[in-house]
Design a protein around this motif. Sequence first.
Motif, PDB file in Angstrom:
ATOM      1  N   ILE A  90       6.258  -5.012  -8.229  1.00 53.01           N
ATOM      2  CA  ILE A  90       5.582  -3.939  -8.768  1.00 53.01           C
ATOM      3  C   ILE A  90       6.652  -3.900 -10.461  1.00 53.01           C
ATOM      4  CG2 ILE A  90       6.136  -1.079  -8.454  1.00 53.01           C
ATOM      5  CD1 ILE A  90       8.143  -1.591  -5.867  1.00 53.01           C
ATOM      6  N   ASP A  91       5.870  -3.197 -10.932  1.00 52.60           N
ATOM      7  CA  ASP A  91       5.681  -3.056 -12.598  1.00 52.60           C
ATOM      8  C   ASP A  91       6.896  -1.691 -12.205  1.00 52.60           C
ATOM      9  OD1 ASP A  91       6.175  -2.175 -15.080  1.00 52.60           O
ATOM     10  OD2 ASP A  91       3.700  -2.676 -15.785  1.00 52.60           O
ATOM     11  N   VAL A  92       7.881  -1.848 -12.685  1.00 52.99           N
ATOM     12  CA  VAL A  92       9.280  -0.566 -12.709  1.00 52.99           C
ATOM     13  C   VAL A  92       9.311  -0.156 -14.130  1.00 52.99           C
ATOM     14  CG1 VAL A  92      10.024  -0.961 -10.735  1.00 52.99           C
ATOM     15  CG2 VAL A  92      10.934  -2.202 -12.331  1.00 52.99           C
ATOM     16  N   SER A  93       7.814  -0.503 -14.994  1.00 52.49           N
ATOM     17  CA  SER A  93       8.543  -0.262 -16.461  1.00 52.49           C
ATOM     18  C   SER A  93       8.569   0.822 -17.292  1.00 52.49           C
ATOM     19  CB  SER A  93       8.247  -1.094 -17.684  1.00 52.49           C
ATOM     20  OG  SER A  93       7.019  -0.679 -17.362  1.00 52.49           O
ATOM     21  N   LYS A  94       7.925   1.684 -15.826  1.00 52.26           N
ATOM     22  CA  LYS A  94       7.896   3.315 -15.970  1.00 52.26           C
ATOM     23  C   LYS A  94       9.031   3.954 -15.327  1.00 52.26           C
ATOM     24  CE  LYS A  94       5.428   6.786 -14.092  1.00 52.26           C
ATOM     25  NZ  LYS A  94       4.175   7.101 -13.038  1.00 52.26           N
ATOM     26  N   TYR A  95      10.151   3.330 -14.885  1.00 49.03           N
ATOM     27  CA  TYR A  95      11.420   3.802 -14.526  1.00 49.03           C
ATOM     28  C   TYR A  95      12.346   3.744 -15.706  1.00 49.03           C
ATOM     29  CZ  TYR A  95       7.856   5.190 -11.370  1.00 49.03           C
ATOM     30  OH  TYR A  95       6.811   5.854 -10.671  1.00 49.03           O
ATOM     31  N   LEU A  96      12.480   1.861 -15.154  1.00 48.42           N
ATOM     32  CA  LEU A  96      13.668   1.121 -15.540  1.00 48.42           C
ATOM     33  C   LEU A  96      13.218  -0.401 -15.400  1.00 48.42           C
ATOM     34  CD1 LEU A  96      16.513   1.481 -13.249  1.00 48.42           C
ATOM     35  CD2 LEU A  96      13.944   0.637 -12.607  1.00 48.42           C
ATOM     36  N   ASP A  97      13.862  -0.669 -16.904  1.00 44.35           N
ATOM     37  CA  ASP A  97      13.554  -2.697 -16.316  1.00 44.35           C
ATOM     38  C   ASP A  97      14.010  -3.196 -14.972  1.00 44.35           C
ATOM     39  OD1 ASP A  97      16.177  -4.021 -16.679  1.00 44.35           O
ATOM     40  OD2 ASP A  97      16.633  -3.181 -18.898  1.00 44.35           O
ATOM     41  N   GLY A  98      13.388  -3.939 -15.240  1.00 43.47           N
ATOM     42  CA  GLY A  98      13.349  -4.874 -13.764  1.00 43.47           C
ATOM     43  C   GLY A  98      14.625  -5.790 -13.580  1.00 43.47           C
ATOM     44  N   GLY A  99      15.945  -5.273 -14.756  1.00 43.04           N
ATOM     45  CA  GLY A  99      17.487  -6.278 -14.428  1.00 43.04           C
ATOM     46  C   GLY A  99      17.694  -4.899 -13.140  1.00 43.04           C
ATOM     47  N   GLY A 112       9.521  -6.334 -13.865  1.00 44.73           N
ATOM     48  CA  GLY A 112       8.261  -5.888 -12.847  1.00 44.73           C
ATOM     49  C   GLY A 112      10.080  -6.226 -11.731  1.00 44.73           C
ATOM     50  N   ILE A 113       9.297  -6.122 -10.361  1.00 46.87           N
ATOM     51  CA  ILE A 113      10.410  -7.000  -9.417  1.00 46.87           C
ATOM     52  C   ILE A 113       9.672  -7.336  -8.313  1.00 46.87           C
ATOM     53  CG2 ILE A 113      12.485  -5.062 -10.122  1.00 46.87           C
ATOM     54  CD1 ILE A 113      11.407  -3.783  -7.358  1.00 46.87           C
ATOM     55  N   ARG A 114      10.174  -8.031  -7.910  1.00 46.24           N
ATOM     56  CA  ARG A 114       8.974  -8.506  -6.870  1.00 46.24           C
ATOM     57  C   ARG A 114      10.100  -8.597  -5.314  1.00 46.24           C
ATOM     58  NH1 ARG A 114       9.380 -15.376  -6.610  1.00 46.24           N
ATOM     59  NH2 ARG A 114      11.566 -15.262  -5.807  1.00 46.24           N
ATOM     60  N   LEU A 115       8.697  -7.911  -4.879  1.00 46.05           N
ATOM     61  CA  LEU A 115       9.528  -8.019  -2.126  1.00 46.05           C
ATOM     62  C   LEU A 115       8.926  -8.958  -1.943  1.00 46.05           C
ATOM     63  CD1 LEU A 115       9.402  -4.229  -2.707  1.00 46.05           C
ATOM     64  CD2 LEU A 115      11.284  -5.577  -4.073  1.00 46.05           C
ATOM     65  N   GLY A 116      10.192 -10.074  -1.002  1.00 41.47           N
ATOM     66  CA  GLY A 116       8.872 -10.368  -0.047  1.00 41.47           C
ATOM     67  C   GLY A 116       9.150 -10.374   1.142  1.00 41.47           C
ATOM     68  N   GLU A 137       0.626  -0.739   0.150  1.00 43.86           N
ATOM     69  CA  GLU A 137       0.157  -0.204   0.278  1.00 43.86           C
ATOM     70  C   GLU A 137       0.955   1.046   0.111  1.00 43.86           C
ATOM     71  OE1 GLU A 137      -3.998  -2.450   2.494  1.00 43.86           O
ATOM     72  OE2 GLU A 137      -2.507  -0.915   3.277  1.00 43.86           O
ATOM     73  N   THR A 138       1.308   0.991   0.570  1.00 40.35           N
ATOM     74  CA  THR A 138       3.161   2.521   0.572  1.00 40.35           C
ATOM     75  C   THR A 138       3.657   2.721  -0.409  1.00 40.35           C
ATOM     76  OG1 THR A 138       3.409   1.953   3.235  1.00 40.35           O
ATOM     77  CG2 THR A 138       4.446   3.516   2.298  1.00 40.35           C
ATOM     78  N   LEU A 139       4.395   1.695  -0.727  1.00 41.60           N
ATOM     79  CA  LEU A 139       4.546   1.592  -2.259  1.00 41.60           C
ATOM     80  C   LEU A 139       3.472   2.091  -3.108  1.00 41.60           C
ATOM     81  CD1 LEU A 139       6.514  -1.561  -2.286  1.00 41.60           C
ATOM     82  CD2 LEU A 139       7.703   0.360  -3.056  1.00 41.60           C
ATOM     83  N   ASN A 140       2.169   2.189  -3.654  1.00 46.07           N
ATOM     84  CA  ASN A 140       1.407   2.131  -4.445  1.00 46.07           C
ATOM     85  C   ASN A 140       1.410   3.757  -4.252  1.00 46.07           C
ATOM     86  OD1 ASN A 140      -0.831   1.957  -6.222  1.00 46.07           O
ATOM     87  ND2 ASN A 140      -1.918   2.427  -4.440  1.00 46.07           N
ATOM     88  N   GLU A 141       1.408   3.797  -2.885  1.00 44.10           N
ATOM     89  CA  GLU A 141       1.303   6.179  -2.553  1.00 44.10           C
ATOM     90  C   GLU A 141       2.134   6.653  -3.010  1.00 44.10           C
ATOM     91  OE1 GLU A 141      -1.223   4.399   1.921  1.00 44.10           O
ATOM     92  OE2 GLU A 141       0.461   5.340   1.975  1.00 44.10           O
ATOM     93  N   LEU A 142       3.062   5.862  -3.014  1.00 44.27           N
ATOM     94  CA  LEU A 142       4.977   6.731  -3.140  1.00 44.27           C
ATOM     95  C   LEU A 142       4.880   6.698  -4.841  1.00 44.27           C
ATOM     96  CD1 LEU A 142       6.895   4.771  -0.531  1.00 44.27           C
ATOM     97  CD2 LEU A 142       5.565   7.675  -0.660  1.00 44.27           C
ATOM     98  N   GLY A 143       3.585   6.300  -5.585  1.00 40.32           N
ATOM     99  CA  GLY A 143       3.776   6.486  -7.099  1.00 40.32           C
ATOM    100  C   GLY A 143       3.636   4.721  -7.582  1.00 40.32           C
ATOM    101  N   PHE A 144       4.482   4.082  -7.385  1.00 45.63           N
ATOM    102  CA  PHE A 144       4.359   2.407  -7.659  1.00 45.63           C
ATOM    103  C   PHE A 144       3.350   1.826  -8.297  1.00 45.63           C
ATOM    104  CE2 PHE A 144       8.547   3.079  -5.635  1.00 45.63           C
ATOM    105  CZ  PHE A 144       9.690   2.692  -6.585  1.00 45.63           C
ATOM    106  N   TYR A 145       3.266   1.420  -9.694  1.00 46.96           N
ATOM    107  CA  TYR A 145       2.235  -0.119 -10.189  1.00 46.96           C
ATOM    108  C   TYR A 145       2.495  -0.837  -9.628  1.00 46.96           C
ATOM    109  CZ  TYR A 145      -0.234  -1.842 -13.594  1.00 46.96           C
ATOM    110  OH  TYR A 145      -0.760  -2.836 -14.390  1.00 46.96           O
ATOM    111  N   VAL A 146       2.155  -1.016  -7.939  1.00 44.71           N
ATOM    112  CA  VAL A 146       1.928  -1.942  -7.670  1.00 44.71           C
ATOM    113  C   VAL A 146       0.994  -3.170  -8.166  1.00 44.71           C
ATOM    114  CG1 VAL A 146       1.981  -3.611  -5.305  1.00 44.71           C
ATOM    115  CG2 VAL A 146       2.401  -1.410  -5.503  1.00 44.71           C
ATOM    116  N   LEU A 147       1.527  -4.309  -8.344  1.00 39.50           N
ATOM    117  CA  LEU A 147       0.358  -5.500  -9.039  1.00 39.50           C
ATOM    118  C   LEU A 147      -0.963  -5.949  -7.997  1.00 39.50           C
ATOM    119  CD1 LEU A 147       2.309  -6.994 -11.634  1.00 39.50           C
ATOM    120  CD2 LEU A 147       1.234  -5.112 -12.375  1.00 39.50           C
TER     121      LEU A 147
END
Length: 439
Positions: free
Chosen positions: A328-337, A370-374, A304-314
């Motif tokens: 998170i789909d980070v493709s707006k900023y850079l690729d996942g790698g 994307g990137i995956r966080l756990g 929720e916080t990542l979403n509030e901060l502007g990230f596209y969280v799936l």
Amino acid sequence: MPDFLYKQKYNMIFSLLENHSNLFRNSIPLIASENVTSPAVREAMISDFANRYAEGWPGERVYAGCKYIDSVELECMELAKKLYDAEFADVRAISGVVANLVIYSAFTQPGDIMMCMPISAGGHISHGKKEHSGTAGLVHGLNIEPFPFDKDNMNIDVDKTVNKIKKTENNKMPKLAMFGGSLFLFPHPVKEMSDILKEYDIHINYDAAHVAGLIAGKQFQDPLKEGADTMTMSTHKTLFGPQGGLILSHNKYAENIKKATFPGMTSNHHIHHMAAKAITFIETLEFGQSYAKDVISNAKTLAETLNELGFYVLGEKNGFTKSHQIVIDVSKYLDGGKAEAELEKSNIIVNRQLIPGDIKAGRNYFNPGGIRLGVSEITRLGMQKSEMKQIAEFVKNIIIDKKEPAEMLNKIKSFRKDFQTIQYCFDNKTKAYEYVRIK
Ligand code: DSN
């Protein structure tokens, strides 16, 4: 090579091991498939069990010297059955991949079809097809048919799957349906689909590798009660045990599983890890419910916080996550790698992630969207809501604000200082990443 250089190399390996512990002591570890073990689990792993063979079933070993090993293993199986409310447990698979291979061997023939999550939507490599060097195709010769996937719900599309099965000709009917995967935000529709799968005589396996600790803690679905015939898992993700595997099932499948495990898929089954699994099951019976609750609540706060901060969280439609994972789909900023590499410069450890739509967009595993966080490991270190908010802010500072890595690294090291002890366990006097010297 002169002999003194061997001693240098020997010392160098130990320095690298210590450096690694030091890195993790100062990092925010967010790999969804990892966790940290308690000092008790570590102690079991360095016991003399590590040096022994115990092929076969307790009481029927093909080696002498196994009387204490047998007692631990019998206890380990009982604990696993209690933890998952299962009739049968085989604790010998040495990994989640091996556990899946046991299921393939016990319940299918090469050339059969398995339905599972496509890797592009989060399926695990052990469910993959031969062309991708996936275990199911390459090692057991299974043909793979993907479950239709619903991107909005980030889950298997039940209606489309049911239609697909109904339209399948008899000679192309899957023999096995595999639920579970690597990208795993929401419970899979086992209950919704088990009747139709059984009607067509399709064996149902649930790969619980990622969510094993959440199931054990009673905060996720209960696959064996929802209709799964068998359940496989690794023992070191949300279940905070040693690296290893576990298979649970109803009694009627026990003999098939036992034979496929030994001699089929294992010779020795890494006895020290088996003992460490027993300790993990005890810890989980005692602390698993509160741990699983905290993991899921932390994941939600972080998402929720990542979403509030502007990230596209799936997964927004379903509240972002009901597991330990956030994608998170980070493709707006850079690729996942690149995102993975940028975060690593500041000691935030994540992994790049293929997300639905990537393959069509010409992306691959090296540059996914994307990137995956756990949050399993950071929860085990005692982090809670306020830390999740702080971590989301760090991720934003790095990916969106592009702040200097050196500045971020200092902040993260200092943030990390207070979280050095393992929680949800009986004994924690050895620090989480303490390098233990015994030589
Ligand atoms: N590849 C791992 C994952 O991150 O899901 C599991 O084996």
